[in-house]
Structure formats: structure tokens, C-alpha cells
Design a protein around this motif. Sequence first.
Motif, short mmCIF file in Angstrom:
data_model
loop_
_atom_site.label_atom_id
_atom_site.label_comp_id
_atom_site.label_asym_id
_atom_site.label_seq_id
_atom_site.Cartn_x
_atom_site.Cartn_y
_atom_site.Cartn_z
N GLY A 58 44.77 42.56 53.36
CA GLY A 58 44.09 41.32 53.01
C GLY A 58 42.63 41.51 52.69
O GLY A 58 41.77 41.41 53.58
N VAL A 59 42.31 41.81 51.43
CA VAL A 59 40.93 42.06 51.02
C VAL A 59 40.02 40.88 51.34
O VAL A 59 38.91 41.04 51.85
N ASP A 60 40.46 39.65 51.06
CA ASP A 60 39.60 38.47 51.24
C ASP A 60 39.06 38.37 52.66
O ASP A 60 37.88 38.08 52.87
N SER A 61 39.92 38.58 53.65
CA SER A 61 39.48 38.45 55.04
C SER A 61 38.57 39.59 55.45
O SER A 61 37.60 39.39 56.19
N ALA A 92 35.21 37.73 42.47
CA ALA A 92 36.40 37.58 41.62
C ALA A 92 36.18 36.32 40.79
O ALA A 92 35.64 35.32 41.27
N ASP A 93 36.58 36.37 39.54
CA ASP A 93 36.20 35.34 38.57
C ASP A 93 36.93 34.01 38.78
O ASP A 93 38.07 33.98 39.27
N TRP A 106 41.07 39.89 40.51
CA TRP A 106 40.65 41.16 41.09
C TRP A 106 39.16 41.12 41.41
O TRP A 106 38.34 40.64 40.62
N TRP A 107 38.82 41.61 42.58
CA TRP A 107 37.43 41.75 42.99
C TRP A 107 36.77 42.87 42.19
O TRP A 107 37.40 43.88 41.88
N HIS A 108 35.48 42.71 41.87
CA HIS A 108 34.78 43.77 41.16
C HIS A 108 33.28 43.67 41.40
O HIS A 108 32.72 42.60 41.64
N GLN A 109 32.64 44.84 41.37
CA GLN A 109 31.19 44.94 41.47
C GLN A 109 30.75 46.15 40.67
O GLN A 109 31.34 47.23 40.78
N THR A 110 29.71 45.98 39.85
CA THR A 110 29.23 47.06 39.00
C THR A 110 27.97 47.70 39.57
O THR A 110 27.26 47.10 40.38
N PHE A 111 27.70 48.90 39.10
CA PHE A 111 26.46 49.61 39.42
C PHE A 111 25.96 50.26 38.14
O PHE A 111 26.66 51.08 37.54
N HIS A 112 24.75 49.89 37.70
CA HIS A 112 24.18 50.43 36.48
C HIS A 112 23.55 51.79 36.77
O HIS A 112 22.66 51.89 37.62
N PHE A 155 36.70 48.15 41.65
CA PHE A 155 37.67 47.06 41.67
C PHE A 155 38.42 47.08 42.99
O PHE A 155 38.63 48.15 43.58
N ALA A 156 38.84 45.91 43.46
CA ALA A 156 39.69 45.82 44.64
C ALA A 156 40.84 44.87 44.34
O ALA A 156 40.62 43.74 43.89
N ASP A 157 42.05 45.34 44.58
CA ASP A 157 43.25 44.56 44.36
C ASP A 157 43.41 43.54 45.49
O ASP A 157 43.57 43.94 46.65
N PRO A 158 43.37 42.24 45.21
CA PRO A 158 43.45 41.24 46.28
C PRO A 158 44.79 41.24 46.99
O PRO A 158 44.90 40.73 48.10
N ALA A 159 45.80 41.81 46.36
CA ALA A 159 47.15 41.81 46.95
C ALA A 159 47.39 43.04 47.82
O ALA A 159 48.50 43.20 48.34
#
Length: 301
Positions: free
Chosen positions: A138-141, A110-111, A235-241, A130-134
Motif C-alpha cells: 500500500g504505497v498511499d499509506s 499522482a495526477d 502512478w506516483w512520480h517525482q522528478t530530479f533535474h 515512479f511508484a505503482d499504487p497497486a
Amino acid sequence: RDEAWSEGMMERLAETDVQFQIRNSITGVTELREGSLDEFMEGCFESSPAASWLLFDEELLREEPSLTREILVPEEVFGRDLFAEFPAALRPADACLIMGGAGGRSMLHADPWEWIGYNYLLEGSKIWAFADPASAGGVDSIISAYRLESNAWDGASFNVSAGWQSDLDLWKTFGGDVMSARELGSLPEPERAAGLAAALKSAQEHLEKHSSLPLGALRLALQREGDLIIIPPRWWHQTFHLEPSLAVASQYTSEENLPRVLSHMTNWCGADATSPGSPDTTATVPDTTASLSDTSEDAAA
């Protein structure tokens, strides 16, 4: 226009030295290498999910400010970017060049600053998770998040902000059953669109089976040439090319999002914010991604 920009960029910067990474999905080891941008591009065409190539460079376009001006989203779209009012030493880079071969992927992150980010794809195709932190749970944990100081542009002199990162790789075992980059590149429309939709459906099934995150927290998006992805604050995010791709990423803060950015800065620095009232720390951009359960339906539309 996008093709002309890409060609112009390569003509000017092909011999420039860059640092890039090759990630081994089997061992989990990421190897850092150096070479010319042209050499990196050649390697992208040999990239695969098992050994993927990725470049993330916030300095390269500083050498060619005219290229940056041509590609940044104009002020009429987002309004005035208030980062322009920050001291130069603290101001984020105007543009980040992101290139990758098939299987190339970012870290799950997350930026910093809790800015509003955007990513414009000039060539290729990518899948975004994408993952909603809210989200409940609890996404962070769940993903064992840790803080990462934003020292890319200020030489670690100040570090008045920090992003979030996780060592969890959502795409570690993904990609073996999707159409190869060579196959995708050889297809005419509408067969290409069908192949990309199939890849997105496969990504959905992969995350449903392998992700430790609750499905309600996840969103998927397919990005094609000419698509602009907006990244909501925090928001958490990770891309895949899916194939060799070229994108330019940047960020901004609006009047609506500025209280959140300033709150982030004071919280990270341990300062006492004395402005009246409590800053609004809710997301200030609409959710423009599809829910995981709706992804296949949207992709087929």
C-alpha cells in the motif's frame, strides 16, 4: 526543431512575469519568488541540489497558442483526446511549461482525473521515480498520501477531481555525488551518455538505501532531450533535474481510459454513477518504465 521552439518561446515570453520556487534541501523550506522568465532562466544556472530552482506554469503557454500547437503530441500518436469534449471550464490546460535547474524536483504526486499524462523534454536531462499504487504494502499509506484538489485551471469553481500528494521527498539527500550540471554540459558524446548512466545508477543506489517504499514498487527512468515519458494513470512520480531543463507536459483521456476518468470524477464528487456495469479502473497504458532492479543494466545498454 526543439531548439528552435525553445528559442522562439524565450524570445516571446522572456519578459513575462512568472512565479517559481527555490527549495532548500537542508531546511526543507520552499520559497516562492516572482520575476521574469529570463531572470528565472539565469537563476537555473546557479541552481544546485542544496538550493534548487523549479518553475511549473499552466498559464504561460496560453498567451502563445501557436507555440502550444507546435509542441503538443499529434492526435495520430494517442488518438482523439476526449478532454476536448468536456466543458471549457473543466478542461485541463493544454500544456504546462516545466523548467528547472540542477536539483530541481517536483513534489511526489499522482495526477488528478487519473488521466494519462505525458512529458516531452526539449532540453536537459531528468531522472524519474515512479511508484505503482497497486504494489503490495500500500504505497498511499506508506507515504502518508493526501488529496489535492485540481483547481489550477478552473479557479477553484468546480473541483470535480483531485490528485494525490505526499510530503515525502525521495530526492532530499540525493545529488551530492553525481556529476555537476556544468560538467555534464561540457561533455561530448559518448562521455555525456556515460555520465548520465552513472547518475541513474547513483539514483538507484540512493533509493535502495534511503527510500521507505518497497523496492518492488519503484521504477526509474532517465529522460534526455527528445524523450517522451508516458505517465500511467494514478502512478506516483517525482522528478530530479540533473541540469537546466525545459519540458512541456500535457495529458489526455482515450476511449479506453474514459470510464476511469468518469469514475474518478463521480467518486470525488460523491455522485451516484448510474451507467450500467462497473467502470474499469485498471491502468490502460503499458508499463514503459524499467524495474528498479533492471535500471543499471538498461542504462548501460
